[in-house]
Design a protein around this motif. Structure first.
Motif, mmCIF file in Angstrom:
data_model
loop_
_atom_site.group_PDB
_atom_site.id
_atom_site.type_symbol
_atom_site.label_atom_id
_atom_site.label_comp_id
_atom_site.label_asym_id
_atom_site.label_seq_id
_atom_site.Cartn_x
_atom_site.Cartn_y
_atom_site.Cartn_z
ATOM 1 N N LYS A 55 0.834 -1.201 0.000
ATOM 2 C CA LYS A 55 0.000 0.000 0.000
ATOM 3 C C LYS A 55 0.870 1.253 0.000
ATOM 4 O O LYS A 55 0.543 2.239 -0.657
ATOM 5 N N MET A 56 1.968 1.221 0.716
ATOM 6 C CA MET A 56 2.877 2.374 0.730
ATOM 7 C C MET A 56 3.421 2.632 -0.675
ATOM 8 O O MET A 56 3.508 3.782 -1.105
ATOM 9 N N PHE A 57 3.792 1.556 -1.373
ATOM 10 C CA PHE A 57 4.252 1.717 -2.753
ATOM 11 C C PHE A 57 3.136 2.269 -3.636
ATOM 12 O O PHE A 57 3.359 3.189 -4.427
ATOM 13 N N THR A 58 1.941 1.707 -3.509
ATOM 14 C CA THR A 58 0.798 2.176 -4.305
ATOM 15 C C THR A 58 0.538 3.655 -4.031
ATOM 16 O O THR A 58 0.332 4.438 -4.964
ATOM 17 N N ASP A 59 0.553 4.027 -2.763
ATOM 18 C CA ASP A 59 0.315 5.428 -2.386
ATOM 19 C C ASP A 59 1.383 6.357 -2.978
ATOM 20 O O ASP A 59 1.113 7.533 -3.227
ATOM 21 N N ALA A 60 2.578 5.819 -3.212
ATOM 22 C CA ALA A 60 3.662 6.606 -3.799
ATOM 23 C C ALA A 60 3.623 6.583 -5.333
ATOM 24 O O ALA A 60 4.500 7.134 -5.988
ATOM 25 N N GLY A 61 2.594 5.922 -5.909
ATOM 26 C CA GLY A 61 2.446 5.898 -7.355
ATOM 27 C C GLY A 61 3.174 4.760 -8.045
ATOM 28 O O GLY A 61 3.290 4.757 -9.274
ATOM 29 N N VAL A 62 3.657 3.789 -7.288
ATOM 30 C CA VAL A 62 4.359 2.638 -7.860
ATOM 31 C C VAL A 62 3.330 1.561 -8.206
ATOM 32 O O VAL A 62 2.509 1.196 -7.366
ATOM 33 N N PRO A 63 3.344 1.053 -9.434
ATOM 34 C CA PRO A 63 2.430 -0.032 -9.784
ATOM 35 C C PRO A 63 2.747 -1.278 -8.951
ATOM 36 O O PRO A 63 3.916 -1.646 -8.807
ATOM 37 N N VAL A 64 1.718 -1.900 -8.406
ATOM 38 C CA VAL A 64 1.900 -3.085 -7.570
ATOM 39 C C VAL A 64 1.034 -4.218 -8.103
ATOM 40 O O VAL A 64 -0.171 -4.050 -8.280
ATOM 41 N N HIS A 65 1.666 -5.356 -8.350
ATOM 42 C CA HIS A 65 0.934 -6.566 -8.741
ATOM 43 C C HIS A 65 0.732 -7.400 -7.483
ATOM 44 O O HIS A 65 1.694 -7.734 -6.796
#
Length: 105
Positions: free
Chosen positions: A19-29
């Motif tokens: 979620k932290m990555f997603t919140d930073a705009g990083v695509p997460v699979h």
């Protein structure tokens, strides 16, 4: 493109970190989410063919499937042989899409 993998046991913070990555705009699979999606789509007829009576209205019934595979290493291996290639293909498509879009990570 840098590809990171989050692994660990239950309760280790994988979802929080993702979620932290997603919140930073990083695509997460999310492979868990992919399995849930596959169980209501492409994988459902394959699972039903291998484990009759494990779907309801074209969707894998996880409780019924668990009754068939938990405690049976051969059945679990059979299920993994169905699901793992589908998850890998989904992940590869995800990476290809984001690589083509120029995602740095």
């Amino acid at each position: 493109m840098i590809v990171l993998g989050l692994t660990g046991s239950i309760g280790m913070g994988k979802s929080t970190t993702a979620k932290m990555f997603t919140d930073a705009g990083v695509p997460v699979h999310d492979s868990d989410e992919t399995v849930h999606r596959l169980y209501s789509g492409k994988a459902a007829p394959l699972v039903e063919a291998a484990f009759p009576g494990t779907t309801k209205a074209g969707v894998v019934d996880r409780a019924r499937l668990a009754e068939k595979v938990l405690g049976d290493p051969a059945a679990l291996k059979k299920l993994e042989a169905i699901i793992h290639p589908l998850v890998r293909a989904d992940a590869d498509a995800f990476l290809g899409l984001h690589r083509a879009a120029g995602a740095p990570i």
